[in-house]
Design an enzyme around this catalytic site. Structure first.
Site, PDB file in Angstrom:
ATOM      1  N   SER A 159      -0.831 -12.854   7.653  1.00  0.00           N
ATOM      2  CA  SER A 159      -0.684 -11.581   6.796  1.00  0.00           C
ATOM      3  C   SER A 159      -2.251 -11.238   6.701  1.00  0.00           C
ATOM      4  CB  SER A 159       0.155 -11.445   5.875  1.00  0.00           C
ATOM      5  OG  SER A 159       1.293 -11.364   6.100  1.00  0.00           O
ATOM      6  N   HIS A 169       1.404  -7.381  -1.850  1.00  0.00           N
ATOM      7  CA  HIS A 169       0.978  -7.902  -0.548  1.00  0.00           C
ATOM      8  C   HIS A 169       0.241  -6.771   0.282  1.00  0.00           C
ATOM      9  CE1 HIS A 169       1.818  -8.707   3.860  1.00  0.00           C
ATOM     10  NE2 HIS A 169       1.673 -10.046   3.568  1.00  0.00           N
ATOM     11  N   ASP A 177       3.350  -1.719   5.165  1.00  0.00           N
ATOM     12  CA  ASP A 177       3.598  -3.025   4.518  1.00  0.00           C
ATOM     13  C   ASP A 177       4.487  -2.346   3.178  1.00  0.00           C
ATOM     14  OD1 ASP A 177       2.686  -5.423   2.792  1.00  0.00           O
ATOM     15  OD2 ASP A 177       1.479  -5.581   4.796  1.00  0.00           O
TER      16      ASP A 177
END
Length: 361
Positions: free
Chosen positions: A307, A154, A124
């Site tokens: 996600s 994120h 990520d």
């Protein structure tokens, strides 16, 4: 052996990302060159075609290099080159994350199953230092960001859903005792490339990870990425990927590959989230709407997207690995699928909602 660094032979993918050229005729772009194993090496490619090799993969026969149009044309004629593809961009699968109780995680925790001994690589934007997270290690494959520290948020959010600590503060992750590894393959803007993702997978192979979480995706397939996925599977790693957030049919890569568990997102009512991509590749579903988790700056925020659903499944995989240490990646995958709660059409929900309690019985 897929993307960037060390590999052998020529083939695969073109750059995707940037490229401010000098002369148009000399403009170089990044490509992934898939070659015949044992027939071609990065050194031979450099010497024969005078190209700039960035990385030769160790686990797959792929070379990551910069090529001009003339060099690309020459390489395409080489009989030892199986494919050449652009080093396409890979981005975050996100919209704007609750689901620990919804997937019955507490049943596993009540039996003393917290993910101990399971190693999870989070491919990520990196993972930020946070009082609710314990990072066991990692690496960065973004040349402009050598640290695996998260400058986006994120990756930190995804990491929290997997393994936020059971420490009486903030939030609780699915597998709070699992070992988290930050593998940065996306930059501060949430963008990366096929090469960076393939390198991240290669790192996970070489560092004996049990599970790879990929809350990212690309609309285009890649020989390099598929090779890396298959190599990881053969190495005994379970790969989990986000289906995508288009709300339409057409699961993103790498989740579309058979070697990856494609995860769809559902809301608090167990209904498919409006943004969740669907298709025959969907394998499992998990909470992905308004999911609260860790974030940069020691914060907690709620985000939505496949996600956010994906790390719920990666976390359950860590619980199963902890409960059954001898299980192979395929056995963990089968266990998760066989114990899921049926929700409806397989193309929307796969085998259903992941169930941590039943999966760890």
């Amino acid at each position: 052996m897929r993307q960037s660094l060390k590999v052998m032979v020529l083939s695969t993918v073109a750059l995707l990302f940037m490229a401010n050229p000098a002369a148009a005729s000399e403009e170089k772009k990044e490509y992934l060159i898939v070659v015949e194993p044992e027939e071609v090496s990065a050194q031979s490619v450099e010497e024969s075609y005078d190209v700039d090799v960035i990385h030769e993969f160790e686990e797959i026969p792929v070379i990551h290099a910069e090529l001009t149009k003339k060099e690309l044309k020459k390489l395409k004629k080489d009989p030892n080159v199986k494919a050449i593809e652009k080093n396409a961009e890979v981005t975050i699968s996100q919209t704007v994350p609750w689901g620990i109780s919804f997937i019955n995680t507490q049943q596993a925790h009540n039996r003393g199953i917290f993910g101990n001994g399971a190693r999870v690589a989070v491919l990520d934007t990196g993972i930020a230092s946070h009082p609710d997270l314990r990072i066991a290690g990692g690496a960065s494959f973004i040349s402009s960001e050598p640290s695996y520290h998260d400058n986006n948020g994120h990756g930190t959010h995804v990491a929290g859903t997997i393994a936020a600590l059971n420490n009486s503060i903030g939030v609780l992750g699915v597998a709070p005792s699992a070992d988290l590894y930050a593998v940065k393959v996306l930059d501060r803007n949430g963008s990366g490339s096929l090469a960076s993702v393939a390198q991240g997978i290669e790192w996970a192979i070489n560092n004996n990870m049990h599970i790879i979480n990929m809350s990212l995706g690309s609309t285009s397939g890649s020989s390099t990425l598929e090779l890396a996925v298959n190599r990881a599977n053969n190495a005994g790693i379970l790969l989990v990927g986000a289906a995508g957030n288009t709300g339409r049919q057409g699961v993103n890569y790498p989740a579309r590959y058979s070697g990856v568990m494609a995860v769809a997102a559902v809301d608090q009512n167990g209904q498919r989230a409006s943004f969740s991509t669907y298709g025959p590749e969907i394998e499992i579903s998990a909470p992905g709407v308004n999911v609260n988790s860790t974030y940069t700056g020691n914060r907690y925020v709620s985000l939505s997207g496949t996600s956010m659903a994906t790390p719920h499944v990666a976390g359950v995989a860590a619980l199963v690995k902890s409960r059954y240490p001898s299980y192979t990646n395929n056995q963990i995958r089968q266990r998760i699928n066989q114990t899921a709660t049926y929700l409806g059409s397989p193309s929307l929900y796969g085998n259903g909602l992941v169930h941590a309690g039943r999966a760890t019985q």
